[in-house]
Motif scaffolding. Sequence first.
Motif, PDB file in Angstrom:
ATOM      1  N   ASN A  68      41.867  36.080  33.454  1.00 30.23           N
ATOM      2  CA  ASN A  68      42.512  35.458  34.608  1.00 30.23           C
ATOM      3  C   ASN A  68      41.904  34.102  34.943  1.00 30.23           C
ATOM      4  O   ASN A  68      42.595  33.222  35.475  1.00 30.23           O
ATOM      5  N   GLN A  90      47.218  33.559  47.567  1.00 34.25           N
ATOM      6  CA  GLN A  90      48.050  34.748  47.317  1.00 34.25           C
ATOM      7  C   GLN A  90      48.121  35.042  45.816  1.00 34.25           C
ATOM      8  O   GLN A  90      48.097  36.208  45.394  1.00 34.25           O
ATOM      9  N   LEU A  92      45.797  34.310  43.586  1.00 36.27           N
ATOM     10  CA  LEU A  92      44.504  34.878  43.190  1.00 36.27           C
ATOM     11  C   LEU A  92      44.324  36.291  43.736  1.00 36.27           C
ATOM     12  O   LEU A  92      43.720  37.144  43.070  1.00 36.27           O
ATOM     13  N   SER A  93      44.855  36.555  44.926  1.00 30.44           N
ATOM     14  CA  SER A  93      44.744  37.895  45.484  1.00 30.44           C
ATOM     15  C   SER A  93      45.392  38.920  44.557  1.00 30.44           C
ATOM     16  O   SER A  93      44.811  39.974  44.260  1.00 30.44           O
ATOM     17  N   MET A  95      45.840  38.496  41.386  1.00 30.67           N
ATOM     18  CA  MET A  95      45.102  38.528  40.120  1.00 30.67           C
ATOM     19  C   MET A  95      43.821  39.351  40.250  1.00 30.67           C
ATOM     20  O   MET A  95      43.419  40.028  39.295  1.00 30.67           O
ATOM     21  N   PHE A  96      43.192  39.334  41.422  1.00 32.99           N
ATOM     22  CA  PHE A  96      42.043  40.232  41.630  1.00 32.99           C
ATOM     23  C   PHE A  96      42.517  41.683  41.763  1.00 32.99           C
ATOM     24  O   PHE A  96      41.859  42.601  41.257  1.00 32.99           O
ATOM     25  N   PHE A  97      43.642  41.892  42.429  1.00 37.01           N
ATOM     26  CA  PHE A  97      44.259  43.228  42.446  1.00 37.01           C
ATOM     27  C   PHE A  97      44.463  43.717  41.016  1.00 37.01           C
ATOM     28  O   PHE A  97      44.188  44.879  40.682  1.00 37.01           O
ATOM     29  N   GLN A  99      42.868  42.958  38.247  1.00 38.88           N
ATOM     30  CA  GLN A  99      41.654  43.317  37.512  1.00 38.88           C
ATOM     31  C   GLN A  99      40.938  44.519  38.123  1.00 38.88           C
ATOM     32  O   GLN A  99      40.218  45.225  37.426  1.00 38.88           O
ATOM     33  N   TYR A 100      41.125  44.758  39.422  1.00 35.78           N
ATOM     34  CA  TYR A 100      40.389  45.854  40.068  1.00 35.78           C
ATOM     35  C   TYR A 100      41.214  47.132  40.194  1.00 35.78           C
ATOM     36  O   TYR A 100      40.740  48.221  39.861  1.00 35.78           O
TER      37      TYR A 100
END
Lengths: 204, 204
Positions: A68, A90, A92-93, A95-97, A99-100
Amino acid sequence: MYRLYDYPPSGNGYKVRLLLSQLAIPFDYVAIDILKGETRTPEFLAKNPNGRIPLLEREPGHYLAESNAILFYLAQGTPFWPADPLAQTQVLSWMFFEQYSHEPNIATPRFWLCHVPKLNAYQDMALPYKQEQGYQALAVMDQHLAHHQYFGAGQYTIADIALYAYTHVAPEGGFDLSRFPHVGRWLQDVTAQPNHVPITQTRF
Amino acid sequence: MYRLYDYPPSGNGYKVRLLLSQLAIPFDYVAIDILKGETRTPEFLAKNPNGRIPLLEREPGHYLAESNAILFYLAQGTPFWPADPLAQTQVLSWMFFEQYSHEPNIATPRFWLCHVPKLNAYQDMALPYKQEQGYQALAVMDQHLAHHQYFGAGQYTIADIALYAYTHVAPEGGFDLSRFPHVGRWLQDVTAQPNHVPITQTRF
């Protein structure tokens, strides 16, 4: 020219391949077999100490890790990354969602079921837990997509690329996508984007 | 004024509190007890469909989710986020590393050992696997810190905040940090930053 180190079935690698295709950026492709330990050799660990693909060699001897983050780098100054900081947040939010909450629960079952010959005891026990968490992530996506065409900024961005990569092959991890009609509509919209390439295509 | 929904022991929430302190931005604090299911109520799910803290209400009724995306938002235009796109990419690369390779393997054992009264069979089996992966993440950090003062861009950034949050309390998850002398040096350098606050401090 960029050089991409990648395991061909990897969705994380596919994210980078898909964006490079959509940006019409040529690249060298180096296939790495993670099942043969080729990300754990001293030679590869010197390139990426975390021992993971995809890895983008942006200049000879200079590498970028984390799929990412590579998408972020390549998308600068393009319509795949919005200009407004709130819209960027938004993107990036999501994109972190990815990966996690998404990738470890949707990509990992696919890897275990399709690529690992026999599951060990931990994998046997973890699989249903991961699938349950994966269904929760798909439900969160479906709820968002009921009211939005794409994930970030009202336009197709690297958030869509990041989430598309493992969502569209989620059935290989045992997931029934027919439960999520808005996800199904969105998958079609992503596939219809210019210069879309399938996950099986590693060179173009 | 910003309003932060947070579970007080959360390292992910602490990231946001620490940056808000270092930026001298006041905020309302709403403590949410995840052990009592308070992130799974209809009221909370209407704020964040993914049912997780931290959640930043940036304006009444407008929310930002995912700790590292919140850091990105708050850091715009400050020294905590570098100006150069390549340096920004390195910062984000470490932040994705944190959410994928570090947090699930270092924060989760801490949560299980310190906050869950009795581990279930899955947790019992997963704990040593996660601790092994957590040690690998700490080794990757230590190797980087042997040659760099901080994680991104030659300066203290939101990558350091993201990684500090759960690293400095890793012993609560069973990790022996004395094996990683460069991590130990870096923890001290982070603590010495202006307006540092401890994880136990939720209001200031």
